[in-house]
Design a protein around this motif. Structure first.
Motif, PDB file in Angstrom:
ATOM      1  N   LEU A  91     -44.941   6.253   9.955  1.00 57.74           N
ATOM      2  CA  LEU A  91     -44.308   5.954   8.674  1.00 57.74           C
ATOM      3  C   LEU A  91     -43.578   7.187   8.145  1.00 57.74           C
ATOM      4  N   LEU A  92     -42.615   6.962   7.263  1.00 64.56           N
ATOM      5  CA  LEU A  92     -41.906   8.057   6.618  1.00 64.56           C
ATOM      6  C   LEU A  92     -42.691   8.453   5.374  1.00 64.56           C
ATOM      7  N   GLU A  93     -43.525   9.463   5.529  1.00 62.19           N
ATOM      8  CA  GLU A  93     -44.532   9.810   4.530  1.00 62.19           C
ATOM      9  C   GLU A  93     -43.948  10.226   3.190  1.00 62.19           C
ATOM     10  N   ASP A  94     -42.791  10.859   3.198  1.00 62.11           N
ATOM     11  CA  ASP A  94     -42.232  11.355   1.938  1.00 62.11           C
ATOM     12  C   ASP A  94     -41.396  10.311   1.208  1.00 62.11           C
ATOM     13  N   LEU A  95     -41.278   9.107   1.790  1.00 55.80           N
ATOM     14  CA  LEU A  95     -40.578   8.014   1.132  1.00 55.80           C
ATOM     15  C   LEU A  95     -41.587   7.048   0.517  1.00 55.80           C
ATOM     16  N   THR A  96     -41.111   6.200  -0.376  1.00 53.67           N
ATOM     17  CA  THR A  96     -41.995   5.227  -1.005  1.00 53.67           C
ATOM     18  C   THR A  96     -42.296   4.081  -0.046  1.00 53.67           C
ATOM     19  N   VAL A  97     -43.275   3.284  -0.430  1.00 53.35           N
ATOM     20  CA  VAL A  97     -43.608   2.098   0.360  1.00 53.35           C
ATOM     21  C   VAL A  97     -42.386   1.186   0.462  1.00 53.35           C
ATOM     22  N   LEU A 102     -37.852  -1.268   3.219  1.00 51.47           N
ATOM     23  CA  LEU A 102     -36.420  -1.555   3.114  1.00 51.47           C
ATOM     24  C   LEU A 102     -35.669  -1.124   4.369  1.00 51.47           C
ATOM     25  N   GLY A 103     -36.044   0.025   4.933  1.00 53.32           N
ATOM     26  CA  GLY A 103     -35.383   0.476   6.149  1.00 53.32           C
ATOM     27  C   GLY A 103     -35.524  -0.538   7.277  1.00 53.32           C
ATOM     28  N   ALA A 104     -36.729  -1.094   7.437  1.00 56.78           N
ATOM     29  CA  ALA A 104     -36.952  -2.114   8.459  1.00 56.78           C
ATOM     30  C   ALA A 104     -36.244  -3.412   8.102  1.00 56.78           C
ATOM     31  N   THR A 146     -44.831   3.985  -4.761  1.00 57.30           N
ATOM     32  CA  THR A 146     -45.734   5.067  -4.363  1.00 57.30           C
ATOM     33  C   THR A 146     -45.288   5.674  -3.037  1.00 57.30           C
ATOM     34  N   ARG A 147     -45.261   7.015  -2.975  1.00 60.55           N
ATOM     35  CA  ARG A 147     -44.957   7.652  -1.697  1.00 60.55           C
ATOM     36  C   ARG A 147     -46.084   7.386  -0.713  1.00 60.55           C
ATOM     37  N   VAL A 148     -45.720   7.152   0.526  1.00 60.89           N
ATOM     38  CA  VAL A 148     -46.714   6.794   1.541  1.00 60.89           C
ATOM     39  C   VAL A 148     -47.763   7.888   1.700  1.00 60.89           C
ATOM     40  N   GLU A 149     -47.376   9.139   1.553  1.00 59.53           N
ATOM     41  CA  GLU A 149     -48.315  10.249   1.726  1.00 59.53           C
ATOM     42  C   GLU A 149     -49.460  10.212   0.709  1.00 59.53           C
ATOM     43  N   GLN A 150     -49.302   9.468  -0.367  1.00 64.00           N
ATOM     44  CA  GLN A 150     -50.334   9.364  -1.387  1.00 64.00           C
ATOM     45  C   GLN A 150     -51.341   8.244  -1.114  1.00 64.00           C
ATOM     46  N   LEU A 151     -51.113   7.460  -0.087  1.00 63.14           N
ATOM     47  CA  LEU A 151     -51.963   6.306   0.195  1.00 63.14           C
ATOM     48  C   LEU A 151     -53.116   6.657   1.120  1.00 63.14           C
ATOM     49  N   SER A 152     -54.180   5.865   1.027  1.00 63.65           N
ATOM     50  CA  SER A 152     -55.309   6.012   1.941  1.00 63.65           C
ATOM     51  C   SER A 152     -54.929   5.504   3.324  1.00 63.65           C
ATOM     52  N   LEU A 153     -55.780   5.795   4.310  1.00 64.65           N
ATOM     53  CA  LEU A 153     -55.517   5.352   5.678  1.00 64.65           C
ATOM     54  C   LEU A 153     -55.440   3.829   5.760  1.00 64.65           C
ATOM     55  N   GLY A 154     -56.289   3.144   5.005  1.00 65.70           N
ATOM     56  CA  GLY A 154     -56.272   1.689   5.023  1.00 65.70           C
ATOM     57  C   GLY A 154     -54.957   1.121   4.530  1.00 65.70           C
ATOM     58  N   TRP A 155     -54.387   1.716   3.487  1.00 68.34           N
ATOM     59  CA  TRP A 155     -53.096   1.246   2.988  1.00 68.34           C
ATOM     60  C   TRP A 155     -51.975   1.649   3.927  1.00 68.34           C
ATOM     61  N   HIS A 156     -52.112   2.778   4.612  1.00 70.82           N
ATOM     62  CA  HIS A 156     -51.148   3.122   5.653  1.00 70.82           C
ATOM     63  C   HIS A 156     -51.081   1.989   6.685  1.00 70.82           C
ATOM     64  N   VAL A 159     -49.162  -0.984   5.291  1.00 67.24           N
ATOM     65  CA  VAL A 159     -47.722  -0.729   5.248  1.00 67.24           C
ATOM     66  C   VAL A 159     -47.136  -0.804   6.656  1.00 67.24           C
ATOM     67  N   ASN A 160     -47.874  -0.293   7.615  1.00 62.03           N
ATOM     68  CA  ASN A 160     -47.423  -0.339   9.002  1.00 62.03           C
ATOM     69  C   ASN A 160     -47.198  -1.774   9.478  1.00 62.03           C
ATOM     70  N   LEU A 161     -48.135  -2.660   9.177  1.00 63.25           N
ATOM     71  CA  LEU A 161     -47.990  -4.065   9.553  1.00 63.25           C
ATOM     72  C   LEU A 161     -46.865  -4.739   8.779  1.00 63.25           C
ATOM     73  N   ALA A 162     -46.738  -4.396   7.502  1.00 62.33           N
ATOM     74  CA  ALA A 162     -45.658  -4.976   6.698  1.00 62.33           C
ATOM     75  C   ALA A 162     -44.298  -4.546   7.216  1.00 62.33           C
ATOM     76  N   ARG A 163     -44.187  -3.291   7.608  1.00 62.86           N
ATOM     77  CA  ARG A 163     -42.912  -2.812   8.151  1.00 62.86           C
ATOM     78  C   ARG A 163     -42.556  -3.547   9.441  1.00 62.86           C
TER      79      ARG A 163
END
Length: 266
Positions: A91-97, A102-104, A146-156, A159-163
């Motif tokens: 994931l692009l950690e410094d970008l928001t969810v 949106l990129g995908a 929320t920036r991805v870097e602020q999320l827990s591993l579970g939310w990562h 987001v990965n599945l959503a992307r």
């Protein structure tokens, strides 16, 4: 969303002169989750890489419906709807969810709107709409800014599945989507995979070490050992076989250790 059947036949992969996969065959029908299991080094991720185009194959075929794609590039396969996730998410950690989704979404929309590429603004508006739909469907609306870097591993993981879903896959290859997650996070991953199977009707190939996730979502499983398929069939039937239990437990377990019981928590 268009869905497809994945069919690989006699897939053989060599790396540095060593045979990593030997004549691996498997089928994933639309609306099913097929698990690919085995010990570390059995060839699971190599199989996913070979299907997705990240690993060159020596012989065999990779077909989506009746279309042979085994010699196509990874980028071409992705454009054809063969989408994979990675164990480390990428994931692009410094970008928001929302920006990650949106990129995908923009890539997916542009694939379906080729004639509109030069009509300013329309693809981006469609992508934003698609991204909002994905955020809603995956329970991510409250984290969109929320920036991805602020999320827990579970939310990562979510987001990965959503992307991946935002790319409008026809076949989805999931490489350990629940690795190192808590029980609650694994439940969320299970719910997402079930929705992608049951609501979207996707053909999903799942590599996963968490047996509770496997038993909760997989319709069929294949067992790899040293690059060969040694067993395949309905999940409960295969996981209860003595050969497969020996691989996971290192010995013959008693009934209380039956692999199909470990998914009860999910």
């Amino acid at each position: 969303m268009s869905v497809s059947r994945l069919d690989i036949r006699d897939l053989t992969v060599e790396i540095a002169g060593s045979t990593i996969l030997s004549e691996v065959s498997l089928t994933v029908e639309p609306g099913t989750v097929v698990g690919l299991l085995g010990a570390n080094g059995a060839g699971k991720s190599t199989t996913v890489d070979a299907i997705a185009g990240y690993q060159r194959i020596r012989s065999g075929s990779v077909r989506v419906d009746d279309r042979e794609i085994g010699r196509r590039s990874a980028a071409t396969r992705a454009r054809l709807g063969v989408i994979r996730t990675f164990q480390d998410y990428l994931l692009l950690e410094d970008l928001t969810v929302e920006e990650n989704i949106l990129g995908a979404a923009e890539i997916a929309v542009r694939k379906s709107m080729v004639r509109d590429l030069f009509r300013f603004g329309r693809p981006l508006r469609a992508a934003r709409s698609h991204a909002r739909e994905i955020l809603r469907a995956h329970g991510l609306e409250n984290f969109s800014a929320t920036r991805v870097e602020q999320l827990s591993l579970g939310w990562h993981a979510r987001v990965n599945l959503a992307r991946a879903a935002a790319q409008q896959p026809r076949v989805l290859l999931l490489d350990e989507p629940a690795a190192a997650l808590s029980l609650d996070a694994r439940r969320a991953v299970v719910a997402t995979i079930r929705a992608l199977r049951d609501t979207e009707g996707l053909a999903i190939l799942l590599v996963e070490h968490n047996l509770d996730v496997v038993t909760a979502v997989c319709d069929v499983i294949y067992i790899l050992e040293q690059g060969r398929v040694i067993a395949h069939g309905p999940t409960a039937e295969i996981l209860d076989s003595a050969e497969v239990r020996a691989i996971y437990f290192g010995e013959q377990p008693d009934d209380s250790q039956s692999l199909r019981t470990v998914g009860a928590a999910l």
